[in-house]
Write an enzyme that holds these catalytic residues in place. Structure first.
Site, mmCIF file in Angstrom:
data_model
loop_
_atom_site.group_PDB
_atom_site.id
_atom_site.type_symbol
_atom_site.label_atom_id
_atom_site.label_comp_id
_atom_site.label_asym_id
_atom_site.label_seq_id
_atom_site.Cartn_x
_atom_site.Cartn_y
_atom_site.Cartn_z
ATOM 1 N N PHE A 536 0.820 -1.214 0.000
ATOM 2 C CA PHE A 536 0.000 0.000 0.000
ATOM 3 C C PHE A 536 0.848 1.256 0.000
ATOM 4 O O PHE A 536 0.393 2.321 -0.395
ATOM 5 C CB PHE A 536 -0.882 0.013 1.257
ATOM 6 C CG PHE A 536 -0.132 -0.364 2.493
ATOM 7 C CD1 PHE A 536 -0.195 -1.661 2.969
ATOM 8 C CD2 PHE A 536 0.674 0.544 3.154
ATOM 9 C CE1 PHE A 536 0.524 -2.030 4.089
ATOM 10 C CE2 PHE A 536 1.382 0.178 4.273
ATOM 11 C CZ PHE A 536 1.310 -1.119 4.738
ATOM 12 N N LYS A 554 -0.761 5.851 7.461
ATOM 13 C CA LYS A 554 -0.596 4.981 6.290
ATOM 14 C C LYS A 554 -0.926 5.781 5.036
ATOM 15 O O LYS A 554 -2.038 6.273 4.872
ATOM 16 C CB LYS A 554 -1.509 3.755 6.391
ATOM 17 C CG LYS A 554 -1.380 2.810 5.203
ATOM 18 C CD LYS A 554 -2.165 1.521 5.404
ATOM 19 C CE LYS A 554 -3.646 1.734 5.285
ATOM 20 N NZ LYS A 554 -4.372 0.447 5.300
ATOM 21 N N ASP A 650 -7.830 -13.820 11.006
ATOM 22 C CA ASP A 650 -6.365 -13.811 11.032
ATOM 23 C C ASP A 650 -5.871 -13.497 12.447
ATOM 24 O O ASP A 650 -4.996 -12.647 12.634
ATOM 25 C CB ASP A 650 -5.821 -12.804 10.029
ATOM 26 C CG ASP A 650 -4.352 -13.061 9.674
ATOM 27 O OD1 ASP A 650 -3.881 -14.199 9.934
ATOM 28 O OD2 ASP A 650 -3.693 -12.162 9.146
#
Length: 875
Positions: A536, A554, A650
């Site tokens: 990303f 991010k 996960d």
């Protein structure tokens, strides 16, 4: 026998004789004669013979469904020999039907992606089904041909499959144009079809084989064999030999396979040795002599020297593949070096996807001390992902430091994709404008599979879990269709819009940052502020609110596969999933062609970093228990505290982050999805995704995802916390490779203390250890319905903590530096019981359908001890 069958039988005999007469081909190399060969020249009324011995016949007699198909010659003749002069086209569905016998077959499809009269190449969007299997889905031939970099076969596409047919089956191959609003004039086409019989157990596993040592070995999860059953369909992704030139179909062992050279995919230095051991006769005692041509086993790639220079690197291949599928990897070996006289003289490690699959690879040992005996080793590996991207499957070999000859070697590699539970083998189309700068060496050389994007998995330190909150919003995409319009403008990137600040993203969900604020927080994206990176883009440690608050920022790079829709939905989802034990989204920036997400910064990193492979101080037993309880609360909230059941999918120690007060936060919702809906629904059928070592075996085997899949993964985390080791350690002795299996063994033998982290020796009260083991192993029961709910698990862990502190007469209140507040628990007291693990098959059912554990030992935990926190909105 009808005339058609007689003609094909005669054709097979003639092909056999022709191949035997070809130069440079010995009788020993041609040792399998297919009883059926169909070579079809689609769109042509005449037969075609090619120099490889094939006799291509007209296709019209095999068309069983043919509404408006037409035949047309290529406007630009192909320079390649084969069925490329004409093609069959249709804007409607059409089907070929072949009268084939029972057993496994090669199915080969040949395409020449060029323009034909009234059919422009760019409009060929279609799907292909063969029996119950989907081979292509919305396949675009021109995109795939343009992505191919082989100048010798311009615009030629070839696909090969293995399909096993049952009694009485006809093989029906259906071509379906992809009619959509985006592609209203799409059509399907095909130039050539070939069906060739193969030996029954060349690639499929013989279920009657007493010796299962030759069966494929599952990579990563356990050491159990993974048979390739006859209901599987396989797609040939790679068939690579070591050598300086391809082995053409005419020089195969009778099945018309082509063997490409491997040099496009080798990423490290190596040495190629050709035509070795000419004087040594090959002896096929371990595998059939039709497995591969003799020439495959007379060329070797190795590391080049027996000196210590080889100890500094791995001999590595990178094979681009479609993510989200399981693969069969076959490695071919043959020892022809006369200096390798004794087993063990040369041994090496083999890694698949960086998982150790062979600790003592010894070719001479595998071949019973006989040189010139070919052997094949098989492995099955799952490549996680969303089936919409191409990743690299890695094969690495490294000399065993204890062997005398410091070298590793191999002769050939075969790789096959295995269909998923829906029968699908289709991968994505490549991007319309692949960028070579994004491709890892040697991915740009991938043949006929499209462009490959770099797989970058490393995210540093503290924010490793935070920053991977990426496409988890996909499960909300189908549930929440709020009208969050975005002004797409004219700025397009990869088919998605990247706005210039004019979006209507709702600011009431979370904070909206300006690009100026983000630049100030990161010192204008200073590289010194980078704390992680991924596909990303970069992740920065930032400071907002005049430097008073640290955050993880991010920043999506311009060519990220994520786009405006995913960006908006992630904001919506993470803004609504607020809980003390879930990582929080602070805000976003959508301005100046930037898409940026801002998260809480986690000071103490991940739980994994405090358990093993770290220089950080070890956690005390009490800290570990408190962290487990917090994680359990977060998962319980996901399962029951929102409008829709959310399955994390996960759960692992690396995705549990710790703040400055050691409060745990569940992170990384990239694989999460909505759970079953409706009273009658108990599970979701979906492709397997997750992390090796944590996957629920029931989910892995049956593709049935439930909240109990999270429970299983959490059970593995509990064992990690107790043992201070990874779930899988391939260098350990067999009994200790799998943490789950080792823990179960020790518990049953009454020696659970053997798995306890040495850092915890003397810290754990014996009764606490026993009950903690019961809780962990109850999470790991094979039958998911027998596992407790997260509600019961949290209650039982609270009891474990009480046992540790010697307080079994009341409900524990948190203390130390792990603070919840005064009213963290309610006063109502319904019972949750803890049973002995050995009695776990006799569980009773609670009013909400979960399993409750029967024992008379303890009846202390309140029903809602885990569900209410003082500040339910988190931070």
């Amino acid at each position: 026998m009808d005339t058609t069958c007689i003609r094909f039988a005669l054709g097979a005999i003639l092909l056999h004789l022709l191949l035997l007469s070809l130069p440079n081909l010995s009788i020993a190399e041609f040792i399998y004669s297919p009883h059926e060969i169909f070579s079809i020249n689609c769109g042509s009324n005449s037969s075609l013979s090619t120099r490889d011995g094939r006799n291509w016949t007209a296709d019209i007699k095999f068309l069983s469904e043919n509404k408006d198909s037409v035949a047309a010659p290529a406007l630009t003749p192909s320079t390649q020999e084969g069925p490329y002069t004409d093609a069959r086209f249709s804007h409607s569905q059409f089907t070929y039907s072949f009268p084939v016998s029972t057993g496994p077959k090669f199915l080969r499809l040949f395409f020449y992606s060029t323009s034909y009269q009234n059919f422009h190449r760019s409009k060929a969007y279609f799907s292909v089904k063969a029996g119950p299997y989907t081979l292509f889905q919305d396949f675009n031939a021109s995109l795939n041909a343009d992505a191919d970099d082989d100048p010798a076969q311009t615009d030629i596409l070839f696909r090969e499959y293995c399909i096993n047919l049952k009694d009485g089956d006809r093989l029906n191959i259906t071509f379906i144009p992809s009619k959509t609003s985006q592609h209203p004039d799409s059509y399907a086409f095909i130039n050539g079809i070939e069906i060739v019989s193969m030996p029954p157990f060349l690639y499929y596993t013989n279920p009657d084989d007493v010796d299962i040592s030759g069966w494929p070995q599952l990579v990563g999860l356990n050491t159990n064999p993974f048979p390739i059953e006859n209901n599987f369909a396989l797609e040939t992704n790679y068939r690579l030999r070591v050598g300086d030139q391809q082995i053409p179909a005419s020089q195969d062992t009778g099945m018309l396979r082509s063997w490409d050279v491997d040099n496009k995919y080798v990423t490290t230095q190596s040495v190629l040795s050709l035509d070795i051991g000419i004087g040594i006769k090959l002896t096929f005692t371990k595998i059939p002599n039709y497995t591969a041509p003799d020439t495959v086993y007379r060329s070797v790639r190795n590391m080049g020297s027996n000196g210590t220079i080889n100890m500094g690197f791995n001999l590595t291949w990178q094979l681009p593949v479609d993510s989200g599928f399981t693969y069969l990897l076959r490695l071919h070996f043959c020892q022809l070096d006369p200096d390798m006289k004794n087993p063990g003289y040369q041994s090496f490690f083999i890694f698949v996807q960086d998982q150790l699959v062979e600790k003592w690879a010894d070719i001479l040992g595998w071949s019973d001390k006989q040189e010139g005996v070919p052997v094949v080793k098989q492995y099955v590996v799952f490549i996680p992902g969303n089936q919409q991207e191409t990743l690299n499957l890695s094969l690495k070999m490294h000399p065993n430091p204890t062997s005398l000859a410091k070298d590793a070697q191999i002769n050939a590699i075969e790789l096959f994709k295995i269909n998923n539970t829906t029968g699908n083998l289709a991968g994505p189309n490549p991007d319309s404008h692949p960028k070579t700068s994004e491709v890892l060496l040697p991915s740009s050389n991938k043949k006929s599979k499209g462009s490959t994007r770099t797989l970058t998995a490393a995210v540093a330190g503290t924010v490793s879990g935070v920053v991977m909150l990426s496409l988890s919003v996909a499960f909300f995409l189908t549930k929440r269709k709020k009208n969050m319009a975005v002004d797409e403008g004219s700025n397009k990137k990869g088919g998605t819009s990247r706005g210039g600040g004019s979006s209507s993203l709702p600011t009431n969900l979370c904070r909206k940052f300006s690009i100026a604020e983000i630049r100030a927080a990161t010192n204008n994206f200073d590289e010194l502020f980078v704390v992680g990176l991924g596909g990303f883009g970069n992740v920065y440690k930032g400071y907002i609110d005049d430097g008073s608050t640290r955050v993880a920022i991010k920043r999506l790079k311009a060519d990220s596969r994520q786009g405006a829709q995913e960006f908006m939905n992630e904001i919506e989802m993470l803004s609504q999933l607020r809980h003390l034990h879930l990582v929080s989204l602070v805000g976003y920036c959508y301005e100046s062609n930037e898409m940026i997400l801002v998260y809480d910064f986690m000071d103490r990193g991940s739980l994994r970093e405090h358990l093993y492979d770290t220089d950080k101080p070890s956690l005390s037993w009490k800290q570990r228990l408190q962290i487990c309880i917090g994680v359990g609360r977060g998962l319980h909230y996901l399962h029951t505290g929102t409008k829709d059941v959310i399955i994390h999918r996960d759960v692992k120690s690396a995705n549990i982050l710790l703040d400055e007060k050691w409060v745990p936060k569940v992170s990384d919702f990239g694989l999460s999805r909505i759970g079953p809906t409706g009273i009658s629904r108990t599970h979701v059928n979906t492709q397997v995704k997750g992390s090796i070592g944590y996957l629920d075996p029931e989910y892995y085997k049956r593709d049935r995802l439930t909240v109990k899949s999270d429970v299983y993964s959490f059970g593995v985390v509990l064992l990690e916390v107790l043992s201070g080791r990874q779930p899988l350690l391939h260098w350990e002795e067999k009994q200790r490779m799998s943490l789950v299996k080792w823990a179960k063994h020790c518990y049953e033998k009454g020696i659970l203390s053997e798995i306890v982290d040495p850092e915890l020796k003397g810290q754990i009260v014996p009764q606490c250890l026993r009950k903690f083991g019961e809780v962990a192993l109850s999470c790991l029961l094979e039958d998911g319905t027998q596992r407790p709910s997260m509600k019961d698990i949290v209650g039982m862990l609270e009891l474990v903590l009480q046992l540790q502190e010697g307080d079994v007469n009341g409900v524990m209140e948190s203390g130390g530096d792990y603070e919840y507040g005064d009213d963290v628990f309610s006063s109502s007291h319904n019972s949750v019981h803890v049973s002995d693990y050995s009695k776990s098959t006799g569980l009773s059912t609670t009013r909400d359908g979960d399993r409750s554990y029967g024992s008379n030992d303890f009846v202390l935990i309140p029903d809602d001890v885990f569900s209410e926190i003082k500040d339910p909105n988190g931070r």
